[in-house]
Design a protein around this motif. Structure first.
Motif, mmCIF file in Angstrom:
data_model
loop_
_atom_site.group_PDB
_atom_site.id
_atom_site.type_symbol
_atom_site.label_atom_id
_atom_site.label_comp_id
_atom_site.label_asym_id
_atom_site.label_seq_id
_atom_site.Cartn_x
_atom_site.Cartn_y
_atom_site.Cartn_z
ATOM 1 N N GLN A 222 15.392 0.702 -9.612
ATOM 2 C CA GLN A 222 16.256 -0.296 -8.982
ATOM 3 C C GLN A 222 15.812 -0.606 -7.560
ATOM 4 O O GLN A 222 15.792 -1.761 -7.143
ATOM 5 C CB GLN A 222 17.712 0.180 -8.985
ATOM 6 C CG GLN A 222 18.339 0.182 -10.372
ATOM 7 C CD GLN A 222 19.855 0.060 -10.318
ATOM 8 O OE1 GLN A 222 20.408 -0.557 -9.428
ATOM 9 N NE2 GLN A 222 20.518 0.644 -11.308
ATOM 10 N N SER A 223 15.429 0.448 -6.800
ATOM 11 C CA SER A 223 14.966 0.205 -5.432
ATOM 12 C C SER A 223 13.644 -0.549 -5.435
ATOM 13 O O SER A 223 13.387 -1.382 -4.563
ATOM 14 C CB SER A 223 14.836 1.527 -4.674
ATOM 15 O OG SER A 223 13.834 2.334 -5.248
ATOM 16 N N THR A 224 12.784 -0.266 -6.436
ATOM 17 C CA THR A 224 11.505 -0.990 -6.539
ATOM 18 C C THR A 224 11.735 -2.448 -6.892
ATOM 19 O O THR A 224 11.096 -3.350 -6.330
ATOM 20 C CB THR A 224 10.601 -0.333 -7.598
ATOM 21 O OG1 THR A 224 10.420 1.044 -7.278
ATOM 22 C CG2 THR A 224 9.235 -1.014 -7.641
ATOM 23 N N TYR A 225 12.663 -2.684 -7.821
ATOM 24 C CA TYR A 225 13.010 -4.064 -8.171
ATOM 25 C C TYR A 225 13.558 -4.807 -6.955
ATOM 26 O O TYR A 225 13.205 -5.963 -6.692
ATOM 27 C CB TYR A 225 14.044 -4.071 -9.298
ATOM 28 C CG TYR A 225 14.590 -5.452 -9.608
ATOM 29 C CD1 TYR A 225 13.871 -6.342 -10.391
ATOM 30 C CD2 TYR A 225 15.816 -5.867 -9.094
ATOM 31 C CE1 TYR A 225 14.359 -7.615 -10.664
ATOM 32 C CE2 TYR A 225 16.318 -7.127 -9.346
ATOM 33 C CZ TYR A 225 15.578 -7.999 -10.137
ATOM 34 O OH TYR A 225 16.053 -9.249 -10.386
ATOM 35 N N HIS A 226 14.414 -4.129 -6.201
ATOM 36 C CA HIS A 226 15.002 -4.723 -4.997
ATOM 37 C C HIS A 226 13.914 -5.069 -3.983
ATOM 38 O O HIS A 226 13.921 -6.134 -3.356
ATOM 39 C CB HIS A 226 16.003 -3.739 -4.395
ATOM 40 C CG HIS A 226 16.710 -4.237 -3.180
ATOM 41 N ND1 HIS A 226 17.514 -5.348 -3.182
ATOM 42 C CD2 HIS A 226 16.715 -3.773 -1.906
ATOM 43 C CE1 HIS A 226 17.998 -5.549 -1.965
ATOM 44 N NE2 HIS A 226 17.517 -4.601 -1.174
ATOM 45 N N ALA B 53 0.810 -1.215 0.000
ATOM 46 C CA ALA B 53 0.000 0.000 0.000
ATOM 47 C C ALA B 53 0.844 1.267 0.000
ATOM 48 O O ALA B 53 0.460 2.277 -0.578
ATOM 49 C CB ALA B 53 -0.925 0.001 1.213
ATOM 50 N N HIS B 54 2.010 1.217 0.628
ATOM 51 C CA HIS B 54 2.792 2.452 0.789
ATOM 52 C C HIS B 54 4.127 2.416 0.052
ATOM 53 O O HIS B 54 4.375 3.189 -0.864
ATOM 54 C CB HIS B 54 3.010 2.726 2.282
ATOM 55 C CG HIS B 54 3.803 3.952 2.550
ATOM 56 N ND1 HIS B 54 5.169 3.930 2.716
ATOM 57 C CD2 HIS B 54 3.435 5.254 2.661
ATOM 58 C CE1 HIS B 54 5.610 5.147 2.923
ATOM 59 N NE2 HIS B 54 4.582 5.974 2.907
ATOM 60 N N ASP B 55 4.974 1.484 0.454
ATOM 61 C CA ASP B 55 6.354 1.490 -0.040
ATOM 62 C C ASP B 55 6.479 1.069 -1.494
ATOM 63 O O ASP B 55 7.435 1.468 -2.163
ATOM 64 C CB ASP B 55 7.220 0.564 0.830
ATOM 65 C CG ASP B 55 7.284 1.044 2.268
ATOM 66 O OD1 ASP B 55 7.713 2.184 2.489
ATOM 67 O OD2 ASP B 55 6.874 0.285 3.156
ATOM 68 N N LEU B 56 5.541 0.270 -1.992
ATOM 69 C CA LEU B 56 5.612 -0.146 -3.390
ATOM 70 C C LEU B 56 4.839 0.820 -4.286
ATOM 71 O O LEU B 56 5.280 1.171 -5.376
ATOM 72 C CB LEU B 56 5.058 -1.562 -3.536
ATOM 73 C CG LEU B 56 5.265 -2.242 -4.886
ATOM 74 C CD1 LEU B 56 6.748 -2.272 -5.233
ATOM 75 C CD2 LEU B 56 4.718 -3.658 -4.852
#
Length: 452
Positions: A277-281, A237-240
């Motif tokens: 990149q951070s989302t993929y991680h 809900a938040h971080d992604l």
């Protein structure tokens, strides 16, 4: 006690054997219905062997090796398999040379001192010494718990008392054997039947203790899964959603604003690369976590050269370190071999390096070191970042207490990475701890044992 009627001895044997067999079948039932909990299968096998060993006393001839030695040997094998179950339950590596080797030695010495050199007192004395070694190891395992199983501390302490009672019984047996050299093999066998009748009651208390431990672990896992599910949805809900929405806004801006300068476009592209990149991680962490939570992850172990694994994984972060002008140093010594699961170790490396980049400001330094030591292999990830407050250090590995923190350039996170690291390191028989000073930097130390 020595002249007890055979019928009375049979009653003791039947009761003790019946208790062990019932507990063995009940543990099998527990195993079939709770495959996530390790240990009940070995406890079932151990109880069944102890029960069979006692029953063997009823059907074996009155004299000879089968009557005096085989029941004791079966019980010894059962007890050491029971010890393997304790190691499994604690998620420790089973030391097979102990579980198989010591009972095998007991069989060997029993054959030698029964047939080749008929020395009954030495044979029984060595057998009791082997059981004493077992009791001491079991007591040690009951009293030594890591933080992940601290909720079992009281139950395991009660089990340690039962093992201590078993140890005292064995020591009394040693005294009897040494001070009564005139006892015949049959008389000593009868004493053993009575002793193991009492031991059967002690093992019953132990089994109920382990059943309580299994139930408590299942409850704790269920509670953890509920917390994990809540955490999972909060991340989605938040971080992604946040970084994906930001990337969409950047793309929309670049498509609609026709008079953007090339420098502005490059800045937007840089920011989108960092976000992607951070989302993929984050997605990779979510997948690893989901697989582990559902018991779908592969735990097959193999021999890993840690230097090669670190080198291949840090290349993934080169562009990120260049964007933040971070100096990334890798100090690898001689070949460093560990035994573990490659995917899990890769996840640990990626998370530790990603965290270091996230919380290290521009112009900072990240140092990665691998080295062999007396106990195994050590991996150290050290940065000159913003550090962690002292009151947070003890809670950063706990999923329920983890929280998302922005990096020095506004990078997003989930608070999931370190909790995942702790779980994966533990599953690979390693340890992890953090040293940190605010505005100075953070040092994460991971120790893996040498491969067997």
């Amino acid at each position: 006690m020595v002249d007890m009627e055979p019928f009375s001895l049979k009653i003791i044997v039947v009761i003790a054997a019946g208790i062990s067999l019932i507990m063995g079948f009940y543990m099998l039932l527990i195993h079939w219905n709770t495959v996530r909990v390790k240990g009940p299968m070995c406890w079932a096998a151990g109880n069944l062997l102890i029960g069979i060993g006692l029953l063997f006393r009823l059907i074996s001839p009155a004299q000879g090796f089968c009557a005096t030695a085989v029941p004791m040997l079966l019980i010894t094998v059962g007890l050491y398999i029971y010890l393997a179950g304790i190691w499994q339950f604690k998620e420790k590596r089973i030391i097979w040379w102990i579980v198989i080797g010591i009972p095998a030695f007991d069989v060997f010495q029993s054959l030698v001192f029964f047939y080749l050199f008929p020395l009954n007192r030495i044979r029984v004395g060595l057998h009791m010494l082997i059981l004493i070694v077992y009791s001491i190891m079991a007591i040690y395992e009951m009293l030594r718990l890591d933080d992940s199983k601290r909720y079992l501390r009281n139950i395991f302490r009660l089990n340690a008392i039962s093992f201590t009672a078993f140890l005292v019984l064995l020591l009394v047996g040693v005294v009897v054997v040494l001070n009564r050299p005139a006892y015949t093999s049959t008389q000593i066998g009868n004493i053993w039947v009575i002793a193991f009748g009492i031991a059967g009651g002690i093992m019953t208390a132990l089994t109920f203790g382990f059943l309580s431990a299994v139930n408590l672990q299942l409850y704790t896992e269920l509670e953890g899964q509920l917390k994990s599910k809540t955490k999972f949805f909060s991340i989605i809900a938040h971080d992604l959603r946040g970084p994906v929405g930001t990337i969409m806004n950047f793309l929309n801006l670049m498509n609609t604003e026709k008079d953007l300068q090339e420098e502005e476009k490059l800045i937007f592209m840089e920011k989108m690369e960092v976000l992607s990149q951070s989302t993929y991680h984050l997605l990779q962490n979510l997948l690893d976590w989901a697989h582990t939570s559902q018991n779908l992850a592969s735990f097959e172990e193999e021999l890993i050269e840690l230097n090669q694994l670190v080198a291949s994984n840090i290349e993934f972060f080169r562009s990120l370190t260049q964007m933040k002008s971070i100096h990334l140093e890798y100090h690898n010594g001689e070949e460093a071999y560990i035994s573990g699961n490659v995917k899990m170790i890769e996840t640990v490396i990626r998370n530790l390096v990603s965290n270091a980049i996230k919380f290290t400001p521009k112009g900072g330094t990240i140092s990665i070191t691998t080295e062999n030591n007396l106990h195994g292999v050590r991996l150290v990830v050290e940065d000159t970042g913003i550090g962690i407050e002292h009151n947070r250090l003890n809670r950063i590995f706990e999923l329920e207490n983890s929280r998302s923190s922005q990096g020095t350039e506004g990078e997003t996170g989930s608070g999931l990475g370190l909790a995942l690291c702790k779980d994966f390191v533990r599953k690979n028989n390693g340890t992890i701890h953090v040293e940190s000073t605010v505005d100075v930097g953070t040092r994460v130390i991971v120790d893996f044992p040498s491969p067997v």
